[in-house]
Design a protein around this motif. Sequence first.
Motif, PDB file in Angstrom:
ATOM      1  N   HIS A 100      20.474   5.556  -2.868  1.00 44.26           N
ATOM      2  CA  HIS A 100      19.984   5.449  -1.493  1.00 44.26           C
ATOM      3  C   HIS A 100      18.575   4.864  -1.377  1.00 44.26           C
ATOM      4  O   HIS A 100      18.080   4.697  -0.268  1.00 44.26           O
ATOM      5  N   GLY A 101      17.942   4.575  -2.484  1.00 50.47           N
ATOM      6  CA  GLY A 101      16.600   4.022  -2.389  1.00 50.47           C
ATOM      7  C   GLY A 101      16.062   3.585  -3.734  1.00 50.47           C
ATOM      8  O   GLY A 101      16.611   3.914  -4.789  1.00 50.47           O
ATOM      9  N   LEU A 102      14.973   2.832  -3.666  1.00 54.00           N
ATOM     10  CA  LEU A 102      14.217   2.451  -4.852  1.00 54.00           C
ATOM     11  C   LEU A 102      12.941   3.273  -4.901  1.00 54.00           C
ATOM     12  O   LEU A 102      12.406   3.685  -3.865  1.00 54.00           O
ATOM     13  N   SER A 103      12.447   3.507  -6.105  1.00 55.21           N
ATOM     14  CA  SER A 103      11.174   4.184  -6.279  1.00 55.21           C
ATOM     15  C   SER A 103      10.254   3.285  -7.096  1.00 55.21           C
ATOM     16  O   SER A 103      10.593   2.884  -8.211  1.00 55.21           O
ATOM     17  N   ALA A 104       9.110   2.951  -6.516  1.00 55.85           N
ATOM     18  CA  ALA A 104       8.129   2.115  -7.214  1.00 55.85           C
ATOM     19  C   ALA A 104       7.427   2.987  -8.244  1.00 55.85           C
ATOM     20  O   ALA A 104       6.510   3.745  -7.919  1.00 55.85           O
ATOM     21  N   MET A 105       7.875   2.903  -9.492  1.00 57.44           N
ATOM     22  CA  MET A 105       7.370   3.810 -10.520  1.00 57.44           C
ATOM     23  C   MET A 105       5.993   3.388 -11.036  1.00 57.44           C
ATOM     24  O   MET A 105       5.079   4.183 -11.108  1.00 57.44           O
ATOM     25  N   TYR A 106       5.843   2.100 -11.377  1.00 64.49           N
ATOM     26  CA  TYR A 106       4.530   1.627 -11.851  1.00 64.49           C
ATOM     27  C   TYR A 106       4.511   0.109 -11.777  1.00 64.49           C
ATOM     28  O   TYR A 106       5.506  -0.551 -12.088  1.00 64.49           O
ATOM     29  N   THR A 107       3.370  -0.427 -11.357  1.00 63.46           N
ATOM     30  CA  THR A 107       3.180  -1.874 -11.305  1.00 63.46           C
ATOM     31  C   THR A 107       1.874  -2.224 -12.004  1.00 63.46           C
ATOM     32  O   THR A 107       0.859  -1.559 -11.793  1.00 63.46           O
TER      33      THR A 107
END
Length: 245
Positions: free
Chosen positions: A173-180
């Motif tokens: 149901h979604g994406l999670s921005a873990m690390y950039t």
Amino acid sequence: MQESPIRWYLTAPQPCPYITDGREMQSLLVDPEARLDAAGFGALLAEGFRRSGRFVYRHHCPACDACVPVRIPVATFRPNRSQRRCQRANADLTIELRAPPGAVDGRAEADLDEHMPLFRRYLHARHAGGGMESMDRTEYAGMLSERHATVELLEFRRAGQLLGVAITDRTPHGLSAMYTFYEPDAPTRALGTFGILSQIERARALGLAHLYLGYWIPNAPRMDYKIRFRPAEGRRGGTWRALDA
């Protein structure tokens, strides 16, 4: 959720790294040995949890509730003037969707050889003295481990040169921005902003409802970028509400 019960752990109090007025921080941890499926991990994201490497956690401070989980409703997001300017500034970049090093295509060593110098330059420039600065390639590879969800990498390149990597967890149901992380010597590109914009577009292409950005703390300037993506929602009192409401 999972068929077997999850064991939970509460960390010992430690000085809060975000608010330096003597407050202490504690976190509620999912058992690091547990293997959540993507749906179970996604349900935890919706309850305000966050992944950092192999740890899935939610801040659980008895005397403080300043940390606000933030997510972006993908369908209603519209970039503001500054974000449109960022998109134009990076129109010369190509975005390549990749699996974690070695997970599918067998290029583990080559990928890590390319990622690690950029990762270290970024940490040294932006987070010197932080807990991640000493991470080696084994620890970095572990951060990409698909323990709880599909991990996707968005690589940003100019004429083949790697300028940034957005590590993203994908749930039903979604994406999670873990690390950039990204090239610190290209400040005019605002690659951190571009990474979030790219992940929003990725979620939209997949038909997913939200991009989760982790915690925001009012009056903590280094976290304010998370609420510049409107409309942003914050989870307070167990309910997601528009932060500008």
